[in-house]
Every structure is written in C-alpha cells, then in structure tokens.
Enzyme design. Sequence first.
Site, PDB file in Angstrom:
ATOM      1  N   HIS A  18      33.388  54.429 -81.380  1.00 55.90           N
ATOM      2  CA  HIS A  18      34.259  53.798 -80.445  1.00 55.90           C
ATOM      3  C   HIS A  18      32.735  52.456 -79.168  1.00 55.90           C
ATOM      4  O   HIS A  18      31.543  53.636 -79.732  1.00 55.90           O
ATOM      5  CB  HIS A  18      34.959  53.804 -79.637  1.00 55.90           C
ATOM      6  CG  HIS A  18      34.487  54.712 -78.199  1.00 55.90           C
ATOM      7  ND1 HIS A  18      35.639  54.872 -77.179  1.00 55.90           N
ATOM      8  CD2 HIS A  18      33.775  55.740 -77.894  1.00 55.90           C
ATOM      9  CE1 HIS A  18      35.034  55.961 -76.454  1.00 55.90           C
ATOM     10  NE2 HIS A  18      33.694  56.011 -76.836  1.00 55.90           N
ATOM     11  N   CYS A  37      28.234  54.813 -73.228  1.00 57.12           N
ATOM     12  CA  CYS A  37      29.427  54.652 -74.212  1.00 57.12           C
ATOM     13  C   CYS A  37      29.434  53.344 -74.296  1.00 57.12           C
ATOM     14  O   CYS A  37      30.499  52.621 -75.149  1.00 57.12           O
ATOM     15  CB  CYS A  37      30.807  54.635 -73.360  1.00 57.12           C
ATOM     16  SG  CYS A  37      30.853  57.273 -73.678  1.00 57.12           S
ATOM     17  N   HIS A  43      29.450  55.122 -81.065  1.00 59.72           N
ATOM     18  CA  HIS A  43      29.148  56.687 -80.919  1.00 59.72           C
ATOM     19  C   HIS A  43      30.367  57.436 -81.511  1.00 59.72           C
ATOM     20  O   HIS A  43      31.783  56.312 -80.780  1.00 59.72           O
ATOM     21  CB  HIS A  43      28.412  57.055 -80.172  1.00 59.72           C
ATOM     22  CG  HIS A  43      29.562  56.785 -78.468  1.00 59.72           C
ATOM     23  ND1 HIS A  43      29.767  55.562 -77.912  1.00 59.72           N
ATOM     24  CD2 HIS A  43      30.333  57.308 -78.139  1.00 59.72           C
ATOM     25  CE1 HIS A  43      30.055  55.703 -77.160  1.00 59.72           C
ATOM     26  NE2 HIS A  43      31.203  56.890 -77.098  1.00 59.72           N
ATOM     27  N   HIS A  45      33.325  60.517 -80.908  1.00 61.47           N
ATOM     28  CA  HIS A  45      34.389  61.824 -80.638  1.00 61.47           C
ATOM     29  C   HIS A  45      34.489  62.196 -80.954  1.00 61.47           C
ATOM     30  O   HIS A  45      35.427  61.441 -82.157  1.00 61.47           O
ATOM     31  CB  HIS A  45      34.825  60.805 -79.225  1.00 61.47           C
ATOM     32  CG  HIS A  45      33.681  60.267 -78.007  1.00 61.47           C
ATOM     33  ND1 HIS A  45      33.551  60.831 -77.045  1.00 61.47           N
ATOM     34  CD2 HIS A  45      33.612  58.848 -78.078  1.00 61.47           C
ATOM     35  CE1 HIS A  45      32.785  59.549 -76.355  1.00 61.47           C
ATOM     36  NE2 HIS A  45      33.016  59.125 -76.288  1.00 61.47           N
ATOM     37  N   ASP A  83      42.050  58.061 -87.702  1.00 60.84           N
ATOM     38  CA  ASP A  83      40.821  59.265 -88.537  1.00 60.84           C
ATOM     39  C   ASP A  83      39.485  58.727 -89.330  1.00 60.84           C
ATOM     40  O   ASP A  83      39.887  58.074 -89.757  1.00 60.84           O
ATOM     41  CB  ASP A  83      41.382  60.131 -89.017  1.00 60.84           C
ATOM     42  CG  ASP A  83      40.294  61.792 -88.773  1.00 60.84           C
ATOM     43  OD1 ASP A  83      39.762  62.390 -88.313  1.00 60.84           O
ATOM     44  OD2 ASP A  83      40.988  62.671 -89.991  1.00 60.84           O
ATOM     45  N   HIS A  84      38.596  59.004 -88.633  1.00 56.33           N
ATOM     46  CA  HIS A  84      37.109  58.299 -89.432  1.00 56.33           C
ATOM     47  C   HIS A  84      37.798  57.274 -89.527  1.00 56.33           C
ATOM     48  O   HIS A  84      36.518  56.743 -90.421  1.00 56.33           O
ATOM     49  CB  HIS A  84      37.043  59.160 -90.407  1.00 56.33           C
ATOM     50  CG  HIS A  84      36.511  60.857 -90.583  1.00 56.33           C
ATOM     51  ND1 HIS A  84      37.588  61.067 -90.429  1.00 56.33           N
ATOM     52  CD2 HIS A  84      35.204  61.190 -90.790  1.00 56.33           C
ATOM     53  CE1 HIS A  84      36.735  62.649 -90.294  1.00 56.33           C
ATOM     54  NE2 HIS A  84      35.826  62.572 -90.758  1.00 56.33           N
ATOM     55  N   GLU A 128      38.625  63.558 -75.071  1.00 56.27           N
ATOM     56  CA  GLU A 128      37.714  62.841 -75.095  1.00 56.27           C
ATOM     57  C   GLU A 128      36.675  63.752 -74.983  1.00 56.27           C
ATOM     58  O   GLU A 128      35.661  63.455 -76.862  1.00 56.27           O
ATOM     59  CB  GLU A 128      37.629  61.467 -74.799  1.00 56.27           C
ATOM     60  CG  GLU A 128      36.673  60.471 -75.543  1.00 56.27           C
ATOM     61  CD  GLU A 128      36.013  59.679 -74.497  1.00 56.27           C
ATOM     62  OE1 GLU A 128      36.997  58.215 -74.969  1.00 56.27           O
ATOM     63  OE2 GLU A 128      35.093  59.384 -73.377  1.00 56.27           O
TER      64      GLU A 128
END
Length: 140
Positions: A18, A37, A43, A45, A83-84, A128
């Site tokens: 994100h 961020c 980047h 998480h 996811d991913h 997170e």
Amino acid sequence: MNNKRITVFRKEHFNAAHRLNNPAWSVERNKAVFGLCNNDNFHGHNYELIVQVSGEIDPETGYLIDLKILSDLIKEEVLNRFDHKNLNLDTQEFKHLNPTAENIAVVIYDLIRAKLDERYTLKIRLYETERNFVEYPTEW
Ligand code: NI
C-alpha cells in the site's frame, strides 16, 4: 438450560502493498503526516487478521459457527480480494480510500458482515505490524 453466549476466533494472514496518501494535500504535507508509508513506490505489510464471531451455541451441533464455513467466507471475501495485491492499484475498495489499517479493518468488517448470518456479532482485529493493530467496531 439457556444457550450460552460465546466467542470464536479465526486467525488469517495476508500480504499486501500500500501507499498512504491524501490526494487533496501537498507532497510535503503527505510526507510529513504519513512518513515512510507515503513512499511513492509502495511497500508491503504482513497483515494478521483476527475475525471474532459471537453468539449462542447451537444446542444441536454444539457449535457457535462451523469454522470451515467461517474460514471459507474469509477466504472468499478477504483473502482472494487482498492477498498479494497492491491495495491502492489492484482493488476497487481502496481506489479512493486511504488503505490505513483503520480503513482496511472497516472494509473487511463490511465484507464479512454482508455475508454473515445476522444472529452473530462480528469484530475485526487487524495487525499491520506485531506492535500496531486496530479493532473494529469499538463499543463503549
Ligand atoms: Ni504501511
């Protein structure tokens, strides 16, 4: 005997990228508020998700909810979606919503709530990082 109220938890995991940014603000203000961020190139998480469901034990099964059904629901509504993925670029939900842990938790709540029988109450906890996590909804 009255049915007992109880809570079950299902823990899941997803990885996502994100970038936190408010398009209404200047570059400088975004950097000042969101720090790392706000990095242009995103980047990732490793999100830990805990889905908490409460209600009464079904006297016939002895279950609150079949955890296979809950697990499939989380997989379909949350993991397959996020996811991913790059949350900002790859998802409808965060095209115009800043993908903070707070907003992600609310979106996940709404997705699961829409498919969960109304006799259950639902709470989402989203990590997170190991140290930073949010919970939704909050009631007090
Ligand atoms: Ni971040």
